[in-house]
Design an enzyme around this catalytic site. Structure first.
Site, mmCIF file in Angstrom:
data_model
loop_
_atom_site.group_PDB
_atom_site.id
_atom_site.type_symbol
_atom_site.label_atom_id
_atom_site.label_comp_id
_atom_site.label_asym_id
_atom_site.label_seq_id
_atom_site.Cartn_x
_atom_site.Cartn_y
_atom_site.Cartn_z
ATOM 1 N N CYS B 86 -46.268 64.481 -41.286
ATOM 2 C CA CYS B 86 -45.116 64.590 -40.386
ATOM 3 C C CYS B 86 -45.506 65.152 -39.018
ATOM 4 O O CYS B 86 -46.242 64.511 -38.287
ATOM 5 C CB CYS B 86 -43.989 65.385 -41.056
ATOM 6 S SG CYS B 86 -42.389 65.158 -40.248
ATOM 7 N N HIS B 196 -42.964 62.303 -45.848
ATOM 8 C CA HIS B 196 -43.369 63.458 -46.658
ATOM 9 C C HIS B 196 -43.763 62.988 -48.063
ATOM 10 O O HIS B 196 -42.889 62.817 -48.912
ATOM 11 C CB HIS B 196 -42.215 64.463 -46.758
ATOM 12 C CG HIS B 196 -41.969 65.184 -45.484
ATOM 13 N ND1 HIS B 196 -42.622 66.344 -45.147
ATOM 14 C CD2 HIS B 196 -41.168 64.890 -44.433
ATOM 15 C CE1 HIS B 196 -42.227 66.739 -43.953
ATOM 16 N NE2 HIS B 196 -41.339 65.880 -43.498
ATOM 17 N N GLU B 198 -45.001 64.674 -50.370
ATOM 18 C CA GLU B 198 -44.660 65.727 -51.346
ATOM 19 C C GLU B 198 -43.193 65.680 -51.766
ATOM 20 O O GLU B 198 -42.787 66.359 -52.708
ATOM 21 C CB GLU B 198 -45.031 67.107 -50.774
ATOM 22 C CG GLU B 198 -44.089 67.681 -49.712
ATOM 23 C CD GLU B 198 -44.270 67.110 -48.311
ATOM 24 O OE1 GLU B 198 -44.973 66.096 -48.150
ATOM 25 O OE2 GLU B 198 -43.686 67.690 -47.371
#
Lengths: 258, 218
Positions: B86, B196, B198
């Site tokens: 990001c 993202h 994650e």
């Protein structure tokens, strides 16, 4: 290829248990938040919203612990709201694994708090939650007022003006709950949703009133919501998140499939 | 032991990244250790490095400069696999339009631009900014980090600015939001994602797993 509309199951939690009330009253136990969050995530939920309604101070530690446990098992965005009043509260929740925090009453009490929070942590993690209630009579141009304290306390603030102000202060997303519809299962307040969605540039999460899958579709198509939030239809096993997505896809809405 | 250093410069949801990496390692039965740190020595000792970032670029760059994170990332990029996420990705570019213009690290050529007001999709419908939610990523070049990630998988994005680069050969993935934009970049042993991983459930965790096994070569 387009951005998917999001389905967000909401966990209202009291002292570490998921509960759901009707119009903020008559609370029913719906289970363990970690298990439920995991189940929704596996079924294709796009985000999870965790709203803490624990009143006691001691209960807050339980909440942080629960958020930690959810964040260790659920790898989709997690929003935590309820009792977020200080920058320290935000820091605590982000450290516990939340990706966003929802600020409600504290924004009304001190609008500058939203500005400070967005400056410190970035707009992407600041959701302003608003509870709106229609105050115009039938036949009048529609007008919605912001309420706090679970819908008990009027603020005199006009919802459209308030939301615009919050976005100008750095809110990255609006969680919009209709107090007239919450827990009623008769569908979102679509006029409210559309008015708010058109007033600001940031995404709107529609909340309050979902009773069936068509309500989710209406929220996106007529209410122009970017995401739809629901609690009881998922908690009590009426529908799975997967069924909700299949239904929305059937109606031509772009959703994320697993 | 596979040690992953997540660079902590006070910006970003490092806990999400750390938890996702730990989870992937545990599921694979690998001995993965995650350290969240700003200590240059610890980062130099790690096998691989994650450079996260959220929030405004001005604040990120201020902290990057204050803690000399640029040097740490530059050193890491020479010798080990690096995953930038990001705003971590945006910080690698030359310059960002955000906050009235901010100079970035200049490790990859290109600029970071605002989506613009009045963004519309192909049918003319208004698009909100930030670009927030799950969008499809088209894999425009093969890369070891795409292993077992189906083409056009959805990943979670949240950003109002996007990367543009004159070096198209660096682009490994694209997404469309009003316009076609860069979703991932790769150069030598760095892989950078606008989304993202994650927070992107299976597709994202697969990508992280690939990163944990990546030696930095193509």
């Amino acid at each position: 290829m387009a951005l998917a509309k999001r389905i967000i199951p909401c966990l209202d939690c009291d002292n570490g248990r998921v509960v759901k009330g009707v119009k903020f009253l008559d609370i029913r136990d719906a289970g363990d938040p970690v298990e439920i969050a995991k189940r929704y995530c596996d079924a294709g939920a796009d985000e999870i919203t965790f709203l803490d309604i624990t009143a006691s101070h001691e209960g807050r530690d339980t909440t942080v612990h629960t958020v930690e446990k959810i964040a260790g098992q659920v790898f989709i965005p997690l929003t935590v709201g309820g009792g977020i009043r200080t920058l320290e509260d935000i820091r605590t929740m982000l450290n516990a694994g939340a990706d966003k925090v929802a600020i409600n009453t504290a924004a009304v009490d001190n609008p500058e708090f939203v500005r400070e929070a967005a400056e410190r942590f970035g707009s992407q993690c600041i959701v302003v939650a608003v509870d709106a209630k229609q105050v115009s009579a039938e036949g009048e141009p529609p007008k919605w007022e912001i309420f706090t304290h679970g819908g008990r306390k009027p603020t005199g603030l006009d919802t459209i003006e308030w939301v615009k102000r919050m976005v100008s202060y750095g809110a990255g997303e609006i969680l919009l709950t209709s107090m007239d519809r919450d827990g009623t299962k008769i569908g979102f307040d679509l006029a409210l949703n559309k008015a708010v969605s058109n007033a600001v540039q940031v995404p709107i999460i529609a909340s309050g009133g979902v009773g069936n899958l068509q309500h989710l579709v209406d929220g996106v198509i007529e209410g122009e919501a970017d995401a739809v939030l629901a609690a009881s239809i998922f908690h009590f096993g009426e529908y799975t998140v997967q069924e909700a997505k299949d239904y929305m896809a059937e109606k031509g809405i772009e959703v994320r499939s697993l | 032991m596979n040690t992953v250093a997540v660079i902590d410069y006070g910006m970003g949801n490092l806990h999400s990244v750390a938890k996702a990496v730990e989870h992937v390692g545990r599921e694979a039965g690998d001995d993965v250790r995650v350290v969240v740190t700003a200590d240059a020595n610890k980062i130099a000792d790690a096998d691989r490095v994650i450079f996260p970032g959220v929030g405004a670029i001005r604040d990120c760059m201020a902290e990057i400069k204050r803690l000399d994170v640029g040097q740490i990332v530059e050193d890491a990029m020479k010798s080990k696999p690096v995953l930038a996420i990001c705003v971590g990705m945006q910080a690698l570019m030359d310059h960002s339009e955000e906050n009235n213009g901010v100079d970035c690290l200049g490790f990859l050529p290109g600029d970071v631009c605002y989506f613009g007001d009045g963004l519309k999709d192909e049918s003319g419908a208004r698009l909100k900014v930030p670009h927030m939610g799950w969008n499809q990523v088209k894999q425009t070049q093969p890369h070891p980090l795409w292993k077992d990630v189906p083409d056009n998988s959805r990943f979670y994005f949240v950003h109002s600015y996007y990367v543009q680069t004159p070096k198209q050969e660096l682009v490994t993935g694209k997404t469309t939001y009003g316009k076609e934009i860069v979703a991932t970049l790769a150069a030598d042993n760095i892989f950078a994602t606008q989304f993202h991983p994650e927070k992107s459930q299976k597709a994202g965790l697969t990508l992280i797993g690939n990163f944990l096994n990546w030696d930095g070569s193509l």
